[in-house]
Design a protein around this motif. Sequence first.
Motif, mmCIF file in Angstrom:
data_model
loop_
_atom_site.group_PDB
_atom_site.id
_atom_site.type_symbol
_atom_site.label_atom_id
_atom_site.label_comp_id
_atom_site.label_asym_id
_atom_site.label_seq_id
_atom_site.Cartn_x
_atom_site.Cartn_y
_atom_site.Cartn_z
ATOM 1 N N ILE A 243 -6.060 7.394 11.100
ATOM 2 C CA ILE A 243 -5.022 7.947 9.997
ATOM 3 C C ILE A 243 -4.724 9.292 10.047
ATOM 4 N N SER A 244 -5.635 9.943 10.260
ATOM 5 C CA SER A 244 -5.381 11.566 10.110
ATOM 6 C C SER A 244 -4.774 11.882 11.217
ATOM 7 N N GLN A 245 -4.614 11.154 12.308
ATOM 8 C CA GLN A 245 -4.122 11.925 13.614
ATOM 9 C C GLN A 245 -2.472 11.446 13.751
ATOM 10 N N THR A 246 -2.037 10.693 12.566
ATOM 11 C CA THR A 246 -0.710 9.806 12.739
ATOM 12 C C THR A 246 -0.045 10.281 11.835
ATOM 13 N N LYS A 247 1.208 10.529 11.638
ATOM 14 C CA LYS A 247 2.186 10.927 10.461
ATOM 15 C C LYS A 247 2.937 9.741 10.311
ATOM 16 N N ASN A 248 3.144 9.174 9.190
ATOM 17 C CA ASN A 248 4.204 8.249 8.930
ATOM 18 C C ASN A 248 3.929 6.787 9.448
ATOM 19 N N ILE A 249 2.366 6.664 9.439
ATOM 20 C CA ILE A 249 2.017 5.215 9.872
ATOM 21 C C ILE A 249 1.767 4.292 8.837
ATOM 22 N N LYS B 266 -8.745 7.051 -0.885
ATOM 23 C CA LYS B 266 -7.377 7.399 -0.204
ATOM 24 C C LYS B 266 -6.788 6.366 0.586
ATOM 25 N N VAL B 267 -7.616 5.844 1.425
ATOM 26 C CA VAL B 267 -7.255 4.765 2.344
ATOM 27 C C VAL B 267 -6.523 3.567 1.357
ATOM 28 N N LYS B 268 -7.408 3.124 0.517
ATOM 29 C CA LYS B 268 -6.929 2.008 -0.252
ATOM 30 C C LYS B 268 -5.774 2.318 -1.019
ATOM 31 N N LYS B 269 -5.151 3.473 -1.253
ATOM 32 C CA LYS B 269 -4.262 3.978 -1.940
ATOM 33 C C LYS B 269 -2.740 3.487 -1.123
ATOM 34 N N ILE B 270 -3.222 3.674 0.201
ATOM 35 C CA ILE B 270 -1.862 3.588 1.239
ATOM 36 C C ILE B 270 -1.661 2.545 2.098
ATOM 37 N N ILE B 271 -2.520 1.405 1.807
ATOM 38 C CA ILE B 271 -2.360 -0.053 2.161
ATOM 39 C C ILE B 271 -1.127 -0.636 1.965
ATOM 40 N N LYS B 272 -0.578 -0.998 2.995
ATOM 41 C CA LYS B 272 0.791 -1.556 2.749
ATOM 42 C C LYS B 272 0.892 -3.243 2.698
ATOM 43 N N GLN B 273 -0.204 -3.634 3.485
ATOM 44 C CA GLN B 273 -0.803 -5.129 3.394
ATOM 45 C C GLN B 273 -2.114 -5.585 3.687
ATOM 46 N N HIS B 274 -2.487 -6.395 3.247
ATOM 47 C CA HIS B 274 -3.933 -6.696 3.457
ATOM 48 C C HIS B 274 -4.017 -8.309 3.644
ATOM 49 N N TYR B 275 -4.569 -8.649 4.982
ATOM 50 C CA TYR B 275 -4.737 -10.099 5.127
ATOM 51 C C TYR B 275 -6.138 -10.527 4.687
ATOM 52 N N SER C 173 -6.948 -4.522 -2.195
ATOM 53 C CA SER C 173 -5.589 -4.323 -2.254
ATOM 54 C C SER C 173 -4.781 -5.531 -2.843
ATOM 55 N N ALA C 174 -3.875 -5.264 -3.822
ATOM 56 C CA ALA C 174 -3.251 -6.461 -4.351
ATOM 57 C C ALA C 174 -2.324 -6.946 -3.657
ATOM 58 N N ASN C 175 -1.992 -6.273 -2.522
ATOM 59 C CA ASN C 175 -0.836 -6.752 -1.652
ATOM 60 C C ASN C 175 -1.432 -7.652 -0.432
ATOM 61 N N THR C 176 -1.921 -8.763 -0.805
ATOM 62 C CA THR C 176 -2.614 -9.663 -0.065
ATOM 63 C C THR C 176 -1.611 -10.743 0.607
ATOM 64 N N VAL C 177 -2.066 -11.134 1.838
ATOM 65 C CA VAL C 177 -1.475 -12.108 2.530
ATOM 66 C C VAL C 177 -2.666 -12.904 3.136
ATOM 67 N N ASN C 178 -2.462 -14.555 2.517
ATOM 68 C CA ASN C 178 -3.561 -15.265 3.086
ATOM 69 C C ASN C 178 -3.346 -15.549 4.610
ATOM 70 N N ILE C 179 -4.814 -15.536 5.152
ATOM 71 C CA ILE C 179 -4.527 -15.916 6.585
ATOM 72 C C ILE C 179 -5.877 -17.000 7.003
#
Length: 323
Positions: free
Chosen positions: A100-106, A148-157, A167-173
């Motif tokens: 994560i640290s190596q890449t911007k806007n990921i 810090k990682v948990k704060k930037i999660i866009k989606q969690h499977y 994360s509250a942004n969960t998708v069932n799989i």
Amino acid sequence: MKKYLFICCTPLQGVIAKRIIETEKLDKRKCVLFFYTSFDNDRYRKSFNDLSKLCSDSLYYVWEPNFPKYIFEAKKFFNSYKYSRLYFASIDSIFVQLAISQTKNIEIYTFDDGSANIVPSSIYYRKQKLSFKRLVFKILGNRYSSQKVKKIIKQHYTIYPNLRNISANTVNIKLFNNNTYDSYNINTQLGVTNCVVILGTVYENVFKDSTDIHKIKDFITKLASQKNSPVYYIPHPREKDWTRHGMKEIQSDLIAEEVILSLLYKFHKIEVYSIGSTVQLNLASIEQIDNIFIKVKNEKDPIKELRALESQITGQPYKFIEV
């Protein structure tokens, strides 16, 4: 073309990552895999090989405690491509945090790391403490912690619908596809016998005293001798070998869930015994499988919480026997 980087470190993570790629129909040309482990064996390599078939490039990295060499080797691989997405399960992993640290806007996509995501006392719900090693990691380029990682999660499977997650942004799989379930359900109509499966564990992680380890192993041996049905034992990938009388050991490069499901081709019902295993949670919703927990003295909180979660999944009180 910007890539999607998958970082995995266990066979279960590999299976879930594979399901994500298949379910979302991700372009193979975009997917890159970094699979690291310090427990190199057939089960880990099969998980890597199956997942790498869906990726354009992959690295199986046997991680040794050769700090800081492994930091530079991982960074070299991460820097080989430009990424727009990162998929991973282990939010506390230095490899994940470096990527994560190596890449911007990921964009950050996470998925379950077994029960660690849903057990309230697990390490994923604790604050990562500042230590000398973490300070060195920071100097070497790591700018993240679990929090810090948990704060930037866009989606969690998640394979655990309706349960609290990181994360509250969960998708069932689903851990297994519908065809897999259908093929096993057909066999419930057969008038065949039942069997017992005992799941091994890393006993040294559960018990501090060697006397307690011998006691639980004696209990498992006695339990197996009392059963009229065939008894199978599935060792943990990191479990030390020990003599198991009255049990047929299953050595497989499949994950335990797949091994147990395959037994449903032969048996009508399966009793699964364990001190407390993520495998039991993952199979809790299958009617032909009956989970029984082995309760021991001075249990750690995660084991108690795992049993409670099994009850939430099934809607029934969990079953147990006491040592």
